[in-house]
Design an enzyme around this catalytic site. Sequence first.
Site, short mmCIF file in Angstrom:
data_model
loop_
_atom_site.label_atom_id
_atom_site.label_comp_id
_atom_site.label_asym_id
_atom_site.label_seq_id
_atom_site.Cartn_x
_atom_site.Cartn_y
_atom_site.Cartn_z
N PHE A 28 0.82 -1.21 0.00
CA PHE A 28 0.00 0.00 0.00
C PHE A 28 0.86 1.27 0.00
CE2 PHE A 28 -2.88 2.77 2.85
CZ PHE A 28 -3.54 3.32 1.76
N LYS A 172 7.87 -4.27 15.43
CA LYS A 172 8.26 -2.99 14.83
C LYS A 172 9.34 -2.31 15.67
CE LYS A 172 6.02 -2.32 10.99
NZ LYS A 172 6.76 -2.08 9.74
N SER A 210 -5.06 -1.74 6.95
CA SER A 210 -5.56 -0.48 7.51
C SER A 210 -6.90 -0.07 6.91
CB SER A 210 -4.53 0.64 7.31
OG SER A 210 -4.28 0.87 5.94
#
Length: 342
Positions: A28, A172, A210
């Site tokens: 994305f 992350k 998302s």
Amino acid sequence: MPAATAAAAAESSSVSGETICVTGAGGFIASWMVKLLLEKGYTVRGTLRNPDDPKNGHLKKLEGAKERLTLVKVDLLDLNSVKEAVNGCHGVFHTASPVTDNPEEMVEPAVNGAKNVIIAGAEAKVRRVVFTSSIGAVYMDPNRSVDVEVDESCWSDLEFCKKTKNWYCYGKAVAEAAAWDVAKEKGVDLVVVNPVLVLGPLLQPTINASTIHILKYLTGSAKTYANATQAYVHVRDVALAHILVYEKPSASGRYLCAETSLHRGELVEILAKYFPEYPIPTKCSDEKNPRVKPHIFSNKKLKDLGLEFTPVSECLYETVKSLQDQGHLSIPNKEDSLAVKS
């Protein structure tokens, strides 16, 4: 030319014509990076697990792709494979990363992929590596008051992430920390962008994680909204942020990429304003407790570099229109709309 103007021109000196390696180019955010880099005149080398997969076909249709885009098959966990992809590039945008809460699928691949990209960048003597981290590496700290502004100095509490089994945020955070460690060891100029939840028009044919966050409020699958908050940013702004921190010699460290935070109640109000024909929930699942207060995220560093953020209402509108245009969200006819309103 006035000294100030000359300094500004030197600061944002044109680096088009350079070759940038974008990892996970079909994703994305990465697809938008490829699009904007090509528009600025860069040559782009995009890494993919399978360049021939039809889901990556949108990249070949981008303006400038025929002349300046190469897609290469790369396994980010294979250092030699990464080295081949990065060799000859001037910079790297490392965006590819698992998005999962499975610790085995999230943590080790994210860490080792990041390390390999930094090592390959060092060997190729790239000018700068821009790493796409996440707000998940920044704000998960139970000891930080919601009233305290979250900025680039903040890090997620790893023990808290493990305790709550938030393996995405944990992965992350440790991947970004590993990237900083290896960059320091290898002498690589590393800059990190930490986006919040990213929305906006899809370039790729598939729905990303998302976007599902918004879709559920339009399809009727969510009957209520949660007493929760979320920060949002437009995908174009995230891609521009990466290009900005790559091009600006003075850019350094981390950059939080956030436009604004909304309570779910505010989110559904905006959606209902623009798209009243959908069965958007009007009730909160928790009406006993007061509304949760949103985190305050600083975006001063990126604004100081010159990034102008897209308003969240515009971002939400463009997200839904994109879902409609790509056939992921049906457009109700007038009879359906009347039924919803009644």
